[in-house]
Design a protein around this motif. Structure first.
Motif, mmCIF file in Angstrom:
data_model
loop_
_atom_site.group_PDB
_atom_site.id
_atom_site.type_symbol
_atom_site.label_atom_id
_atom_site.label_comp_id
_atom_site.label_asym_id
_atom_site.label_seq_id
_atom_site.Cartn_x
_atom_site.Cartn_y
_atom_site.Cartn_z
ATOM 1 N N PRO A 1 1.028 -1.051 -0.239
ATOM 2 C CA PRO A 1 0.051 -0.123 -0.418
ATOM 3 C C PRO A 1 0.592 1.441 -0.183
ATOM 4 C CG PRO A 1 -0.327 -1.177 2.437
ATOM 5 C CD PRO A 1 0.996 -2.184 1.101
ATOM 6 N N ASN A 2 0.494 2.667 -0.411
ATOM 7 C CA ASN A 2 0.528 3.443 -0.444
ATOM 8 C C ASN A 2 0.933 4.126 0.645
ATOM 9 O OD1 ASN A 2 1.203 3.437 -3.594
ATOM 10 N ND2 ASN A 2 -0.573 5.283 -3.392
ATOM 11 N N VAL A 3 2.384 4.650 0.975
ATOM 12 C CA VAL A 3 2.913 5.410 2.399
ATOM 13 C C VAL A 3 1.883 5.809 2.909
ATOM 14 C CG1 VAL A 3 4.700 7.272 1.554
ATOM 15 C CG2 VAL A 3 5.002 5.642 3.582
ATOM 16 N N THR A 4 0.987 6.580 2.024
ATOM 17 C CA THR A 4 0.034 7.812 2.111
ATOM 18 C C THR A 4 -1.352 7.243 2.915
ATOM 19 O OG1 THR A 4 -0.283 8.279 0.126
ATOM 20 C CG2 THR A 4 1.887 9.845 1.014
ATOM 21 N N GLY A 5 -1.255 5.752 2.474
ATOM 22 C CA GLY A 5 -2.967 5.351 2.533
ATOM 23 C C GLY A 5 -3.183 5.423 3.742
ATOM 24 N N THR A 6 -4.370 4.638 3.854
ATOM 25 C CA THR A 6 -5.202 4.158 5.205
ATOM 26 C C THR A 6 -5.762 2.813 4.466
ATOM 27 O OG1 THR A 6 -7.015 5.990 4.336
ATOM 28 C CG2 THR A 6 -5.850 6.626 6.096
ATOM 29 N N LEU A 7 -6.836 2.896 5.174
ATOM 30 C CA LEU A 7 -7.232 1.578 4.798
ATOM 31 C C LEU A 7 -8.092 1.261 4.599
ATOM 32 C CD1 LEU A 7 -6.552 -1.867 5.550
ATOM 33 C CD2 LEU A 7 -8.269 -1.870 7.407
ATOM 34 N N HIS A 8 -8.954 1.372 3.445
ATOM 35 C CA HIS A 8 -10.198 0.764 2.382
ATOM 36 C C HIS A 8 -10.236 -0.031 2.698
ATOM 37 C CE1 HIS A 8 -8.851 0.063 -1.674
ATOM 38 N NE2 HIS A 8 -7.939 1.653 -1.323
ATOM 39 N N TRP B 1 4.041 -14.212 5.268
ATOM 40 C CA TRP B 1 3.207 -13.473 4.578
ATOM 41 C C TRP B 1 3.530 -12.197 5.042
ATOM 42 C CZ3 TRP B 1 -1.648 -11.084 6.188
ATOM 43 C CH2 TRP B 1 -2.569 -10.571 4.925
ATOM 44 N N LEU B 2 4.780 -11.207 3.302
ATOM 45 C CA LEU B 2 6.031 -10.558 3.914
ATOM 46 C C LEU B 2 5.112 -9.225 3.675
ATOM 47 C CD1 LEU B 2 9.297 -10.251 2.802
ATOM 48 C CD2 LEU B 2 7.845 -8.374 2.170
ATOM 49 N N PRO B 3 4.962 -8.098 4.356
ATOM 50 C CA PRO B 3 4.223 -7.094 4.491
ATOM 51 C C PRO B 3 5.720 -5.649 4.236
ATOM 52 C CG PRO B 3 5.389 -7.007 6.610
ATOM 53 C CD PRO B 3 5.186 -8.159 5.464
ATOM 54 N N GLY B 4 5.128 -4.643 3.244
ATOM 55 C CA GLY B 4 5.415 -3.322 3.415
ATOM 56 C C GLY B 4 4.733 -2.203 2.651
ATOM 57 N N MET B 5 5.547 -1.640 2.443
ATOM 58 C CA MET B 5 4.814 -0.166 2.005
ATOM 59 C C MET B 5 5.122 0.874 0.559
ATOM 60 S SD MET B 5 3.412 2.465 4.843
ATOM 61 C CE MET B 5 5.449 1.940 5.736
ATOM 62 N N ASP B 6 4.450 1.523 -0.151
ATOM 63 C CA ASP B 6 5.255 1.980 -1.132
ATOM 64 C C ASP B 6 5.712 3.675 -1.109
ATOM 65 O OD1 ASP B 6 5.382 0.947 -4.880
ATOM 66 O OD2 ASP B 6 5.219 3.122 -4.258
ATOM 67 N N HIS B 7 6.502 4.220 -1.696
ATOM 68 C CA HIS B 7 6.930 5.678 -1.434
ATOM 69 C C HIS B 7 5.948 6.185 -2.361
ATOM 70 C CE1 HIS B 7 8.961 4.330 -5.793
ATOM 71 N NE2 HIS B 7 9.483 5.874 -5.456
ATOM 72 N N ALA B 8 4.911 6.061 -3.364
ATOM 73 C CA ALA B 8 3.807 6.588 -3.943
ATOM 74 C C ALA B 8 4.543 7.589 -4.059
ATOM 75 C CB ALA B 8 3.522 6.528 -2.813
ATOM 76 N N TYR C 1 4.105 10.732 9.922
ATOM 77 C CA TYR C 1 2.624 10.655 9.342
ATOM 78 C C TYR C 1 3.043 9.354 8.187
ATOM 79 C CZ TYR C 1 2.908 15.829 10.883
ATOM 80 O OH TYR C 1 2.555 16.420 11.622
ATOM 81 N N GLY C 2 4.078 8.819 8.149
ATOM 82 C CA GLY C 2 3.045 7.621 6.497
ATOM 83 C C GLY C 2 3.170 5.932 7.600
ATOM 84 N N GLY C 3 2.195 5.698 6.392
ATOM 85 C CA GLY C 3 2.449 4.212 7.477
ATOM 86 C C GLY C 3 1.079 3.841 8.451
ATOM 87 N N ARG C 4 0.231 5.064 8.133
ATOM 88 C CA ARG C 4 -1.044 5.001 9.046
ATOM 89 C C ARG C 4 -1.635 3.067 8.799
ATOM 90 N NH1 ARG C 4 -5.092 9.194 8.203
ATOM 91 N NH2 ARG C 4 -6.002 7.608 10.096
ATOM 92 N N ILE C 5 -1.462 2.794 7.660
ATOM 93 C CA ILE C 5 -2.555 1.820 6.961
ATOM 94 C C ILE C 5 -0.915 0.798 8.100
ATOM 95 C CG2 ILE C 5 -0.371 1.264 5.302
ATOM 96 C CD1 ILE C 5 -3.272 0.657 4.100
ATOM 97 N N LEU C 6 -0.605 0.809 8.227
ATOM 98 C CA LEU C 6 0.177 -0.515 8.917
ATOM 99 C C LEU C 6 -0.549 -0.787 9.716
ATOM 100 C CD1 LEU C 6 4.034 0.334 8.539
ATOM 101 C CD2 LEU C 6 2.633 -1.335 7.111
ATOM 102 N N ARG D 1 -4.064 11.816 -8.641
ATOM 103 C CA ARG D 1 -3.807 12.921 -7.301
ATOM 104 C C ARG D 1 -4.600 14.289 -7.600
ATOM 105 N NH1 ARG D 1 -2.105 7.945 -4.927
ATOM 106 N NH2 ARG D 1 -0.630 6.759 -6.150
ATOM 107 N N CYS D 2 -4.529 14.612 -8.401
ATOM 108 C CA CYS D 2 -4.734 15.898 -7.864
ATOM 109 C C CYS D 2 -6.530 17.111 -8.886
ATOM 110 C CB CYS D 2 -3.417 17.540 -8.146
ATOM 111 S SG CYS D 2 -3.345 17.247 -9.672
ATOM 112 N N LYS D 3 -6.620 15.750 -9.942
ATOM 113 C CA LYS D 3 -7.917 15.779 -10.329
ATOM 114 C C LYS D 3 -7.644 17.204 -11.640
ATOM 115 C CE LYS D 3 -9.452 13.182 -7.521
ATOM 116 N NZ LYS D 3 -8.663 11.646 -7.652
ATOM 117 N N THR D 4 -6.179 17.104 -11.861
ATOM 118 C CA THR D 4 -5.751 18.268 -13.067
ATOM 119 C C THR D 4 -6.419 17.398 -13.916
ATOM 120 O OG1 THR D 4 -4.326 19.302 -11.900
ATOM 121 C CG2 THR D 4 -4.221 19.780 -14.393
ATOM 122 N N THR D 5 -7.407 17.879 -15.642
ATOM 123 C CA THR D 5 -6.819 17.624 -16.401
ATOM 124 C C THR D 5 -5.410 17.314 -17.243
ATOM 125 O OG1 THR D 5 -9.689 19.060 -17.362
ATOM 126 C CG2 THR D 5 -8.304 17.898 -18.666
#
Length: 877
Positions: A61-68, A94-101, A139-144, A361-365
């Motif tokens: 999961p992204n380092v910025t992410g939260t569990l959905h 079962w190996l865990p980790g995060m993506d730097h996104a 702040y990163g890794g809340r999802i962990l 990410r930012c919704k720009t066209t």
């Protein structure tokens, strides 16, 4: 038992039922249990073990992410697979980790800086990257932490991050190898460009949606040498270098090869013939802007057309006086107005709905843009990825989704891997003062001296995550982990990222690991949707935070709901009502186990000899072994919904609603028969809790350790089908259940309350069910027929006869009146439905679905008439 062998017995003392609270409180159980599992090292895998390996790497999961809910869904299934394999004796990792996104994380920190009135350029690259690392630590890794809430049984000692030292070394190693093999190159091509994030972005980072724009038709040229083109991006006409028509379109044959005037400019452009143009679409002529459209770029390459960029990286027009300096959307309106003033606008359609790409990410066209970028030459890599599935080295499950995989790898375009960011793996290429280009590997020193500079770009996040199955195990070093746990066993992920992540892991794994694919099986899931089948989105009111549901109903309830909806490859609808139902199931397991312990259920000692087992005992043990076999088959086939539904109905319907209820009279009577049933019930609960553990780990662990006194379900042995079956006992109990069910239905039809007792006689002679008479009476709330008994209803069911005296329980006159009224309404409904279905004119005009509804109404009416007629016939008088 008379056939095969008995199921293996579990031995060990059981705790008193009083150790279990009267109600299950997930919040009090889940946290402490999880910490105990981690502290005891249950999830840690041993590379030196002689057990066979079983490996799953978590989609990082992204380092910025939260569990959905999508995370919760896939993590539940991966956890279930891993827990079961661990119980089956595998060395399960079962190996865990995060993506730097890259983009997401850089945006987070840039937003922080903007709040301080700064930009990354105020800090400079080095200080900005340090700031990102600091953000990641804080702040990163809340999802962990949220994964722990869900119960993820991952090996935290092996947690990895795509920017850690080891994975960074892997990135540099494979980049160097690909570069030296001629599979990485630099070229100017059309890419997706975000004018807000100021970087190229991958296809997966583009979200397409229907936007209300405008379609304008513009006349180029004059008189007979004029031609009309249509566009939704009028501002790009400033960069047109041709108009293209189909070579066989006779309307424009006289124009091919000629040059026509480009409005609003001093330039003329050629009319070229290209088979890419669809003569049936629009006017059959298209404007060609090679620097701002991928299809136009391809036409430009075929016809050696120049590429003119007309806007900068922020989407600001850079050419042609009156429009220079305008934002692209401002320029669009201004250019259309200018063309209208000159009489060049032939037609306008507004609003015009069309698919437009937006930065995820930012919704720009997103703006297609010609840009110098780094690319991976994918043809040989993609071929290897396709061959690995075609020759059976890798299986895709469900098989029907293999077509999507082949559609992608067989038609893959070269991959743009450079991003104009500061956060990420910087491209290891240096440029010299005289045009030199040097790629530097992880153990090499970059060239020194005046004029040497490193490429400013970083690599696409998918480049490093594509190495995940082997870089996390220590590659490029030949580590014990890599030797033990590669290739991994299964990649479980959503079918929506086949193209972007799965294919890249296949390409890199086969390339880096000498033709060994990164996994044996690709198990593809669908997407989680709401109960109405609609996609869940943060921008929609149907978005759900799984943590809220876990707070309200417990992690097991959320997990079981998700698993019960997990049919291979299919989308998963989920609603709060279903989570509540799963919470009720957890409570049912809790209450039934507590009841069983109060009544002496035990796992101590071997199972009793076959001669001591009642038919009810033999039936439940036979069913138990069948369920073990069916659950194993479902788990092995990644049919989580089938396994969950099977276990739900076995536990609730057969164990709790029937075996426990049928055994109550035995427990009440005491003696050796009670001891036998207590041991059988203990065995059934022991095995059932084990079978449910992979999906519902918390409640099963708490109950099993109390029941058995064992250390933990996490490290206990998975049940095995002993082969024991007793068809005679199953048939006998099927008859008992039919008898009870039919009489219960009759009681309900007569308006009796479930607990209301009724005098009755029960004739079981000739049925072979005499041993069950007391249990049947208890289940049906039948009291003995005393003096003055007079049967008012007699029910022949399954060879038995149940005669009931309802005189003190029912107002027969009122009941006859009610049933007669209902019968009249059913007969009226049948008459109306039959009349419509007999009307040929109606059938000829009515839609098929309407006809089907009326047929269903007729069938329902016929069934109601049969039921009500029977009920009336059974009423006295």
């Amino acid at each position: 038992m008379t056939e095969n062998t008995q199921p293996p017995a579990t031995t060990g003392p059981h705790s008193a039922a009083t150790e279990l609270p009267t109600q299950y409180a997930p919040a009090e159980v889940e946290g402490p249990l999880y910490e105990r599992w981690v502290e005891r090292g249950y999830f840690e895998a041993d590379a030196a073990s002689d057990k066979p390996p079983y490996t799953i790497v978590i989609p990082p999961p992204n380092v910025t992410g939260t569990l959905h809910l999508g995370h919760a869904f896939q993590h539940t299934l991966m956890d279930a697979l891993t827990r079961r394999k661990r119980m089956q004796g595998y060395e399960a990792l079962w190996l865990p980790g995060m993506d730097h996104a890259g983009i997401a994380t850089q945006n987070k920190v840039e937003q922080q800086l903007a709040d301080e009135g700064k930009s990354r350029h105020d800090l400079g690259r080095e200080e900005f990257v340090e700031r990102v690392w600091k953000w990641k630590q804080e702040y990163g890794g809340r999802i962990l932490g949220q994964m722990r809430r869900l119960g993820d049984g991952v090996d935290w000692s092996r947690e990895r991050f795509t920017m850690d030292e080891g994975l960074s070394r892997a990135v540099l190693t494979i980049f160097k190898r690909l570069f030296d093999d001629g599979l990485i190159y630099r070229a100017e091509r059309i890419i997706n460009w975000c004018p807000r994030c100021l970087t190229a972005i991958s296809d997966i980072e583009v979200d397409y949606q229907e936007d209300a724009g405008e379609l304008v038709s513009i006349r180029y040229g004059e008189g007979d040498d004029s031609i009309v083109v249509a566009t939704t991006r009028a501002e790009t006409m400033l960069g047109d270098t041709a108009v293209a028509v189909h070579p066989e379109d006779e309307r424009y044959a006289h124009l091919i090869g000629k040059r026509i005037k480009l409005p609003l400019t001093d330039r003329t452009i050629p009319v070229v013939a290209d088979s890419h143009v669809d003569p049936e679409f629009g006017t059959g002529a298209v404007k060609v802007t090679p620097a701002h459209d991928p299809n136009d770029f391809a036409i430009g390459q075929r016809h050696d057309l120049p590429s003119l960029s007309v806007m900068d990286e922020r989407g600001v027009i850079t050419v042609h006086g009156p429009f220079e300096g305008l934002d692209r959307f401002e320029a669009r309106s201004a250019i259309v107005a200018a063309l209208r003033e000159q009489g060049r606008i032939v037609a306008e359609k507004r609003p015009y709905l069309h698919s437009v790409g937006h930065c995820s990410r930012c919704k720009t066209t997103v703006e297609p843009r010609l840009s110098m970028q780094w690319w991976v030459k994918v043809e040989p890599l993609a071929k290897a990825a396709g061959d690995a599935v075609r020759d059976g080295r890798v299986a895709i499950h469900p098989p029907e989704l293999a077509k999507r995989y082949f559609d992608w790898v067989d038609n893959m375009h070269d991959w743009c891997i450079s991003r104009q960011l500061w956060w990420g793996h910087r491209i290891p290429v240096w440029y010299g003062p005289d045009g030199e280009t040097v790629c530097v590997g992880p153990d090499e020193q970059p060239p020194a001296g005046e004029g040497w500079t490193q490429d400013q770009d970083v690599l696409d996040t998918w480049f490093s995550s594509g190495l995940w199955p082997f870089s996390t195990l220590g590659w490029p070093e030949n580590t014990k982990d890599l030797e033990k746990f590669y290739p991994t066993d299964v990649l479980l992920t959503g079918h929506d990222i086949i193209f972007f992540w799965v294919a890249r892991m296949m390409m890199f794994g086969l390339y880096a690991m000498d033709g060994t694919a990164p996994f044996h099986t690709i198990a593809l899931t669908g997407l989680v949707r709401d109960e109405h089948g609609k996609k869940m989105s943060k921008s929609n009111p149907n978005s759900v935070d799984p943590l809220d549901w876990m707070d309200a109903y417990g992690a097991d309830a959320v997990r079981f709901t998700l698993a019960r909806g997990a049919n291979p490859g299919a989308d998963v609808p989920i609603g709060e009502d279903w989570v509540q139902a799963s919470r009720n199931f957890a409570n049912k397991i809790w209450n039934a186990t507590r009841f069983a312990l109060i009544n002496g259920a035990t796992v101590e000692g071997p199972l009793p000899d076959a001669a001591e087992l009642s038919a009810t005992d033999r039936w439940i043990l036979s069913r138990l072994n069948t369920v073990i076999a069916e659950a194993d088959a479902a788990y092995d086939g990644y049919e989580f919904a089938k396994a969950s539904d099977l276990l739900f109905h076995f536990a609730w319907d057969e164990v709790f609603d029937w075996y426990v209820e049928l055994s109550k009279t035995v427990f009440a009577a005491g003696g050796r028969p009670a001891e036998v049933s207590q041991r059988v019930l203990g065995e059934v609960l022991d095995v059932t809790l084990k079978l449910l553990h992979p999906v519902m780990p918390f409640v099963t662990e708490e109950l099993w350790t109390t029941l058995t006194g064992g250390e933990s379900l996490v490290i206990t042995t998975w049940p095995q089908d002993s082969g024991y079956r007793d068809e005679a006992a199953e048939a006998e109990l099927a008859t008992v259940r039919k008898l009870v069910t039919e009489v219960r239905r009759f009681r309900a039809d007569q308006g009796l309350q479930p607990g209301q007792r009724v005098p009755a006689t029960l004739d079981l002679s000739g049925t072979g069910l005499a041993a069950h008479e007391e249990a049947v009476r208890q289940l049906l709330r039948l009291t003995p027929a005393g003096d003055g008994f007079a049967a008012t209803a007699s029910l022949p069911v399954a060879g038995a006869v149940v005669a009931l005296d309802l005189s003190g329980a029912i107002d027969f006159a009122a009941e006859r009146k009610r049933l007669t009224k209902d019968l009249g309404l059913a007969e009226k409904e049948l008459k109306q439905a039959t009349a419509k279905l007999g009307n040929e004119g109606f059938l000829a005009k009515a839609p098929a679905e309407v006809v089907e509804k009326i047929k269903a109404r007729r069938a329902t009416a016929e069934a109601d008439i049969d039921r009500l007629t029977t009920q009336l016939a059974n009423l006295p008088g």
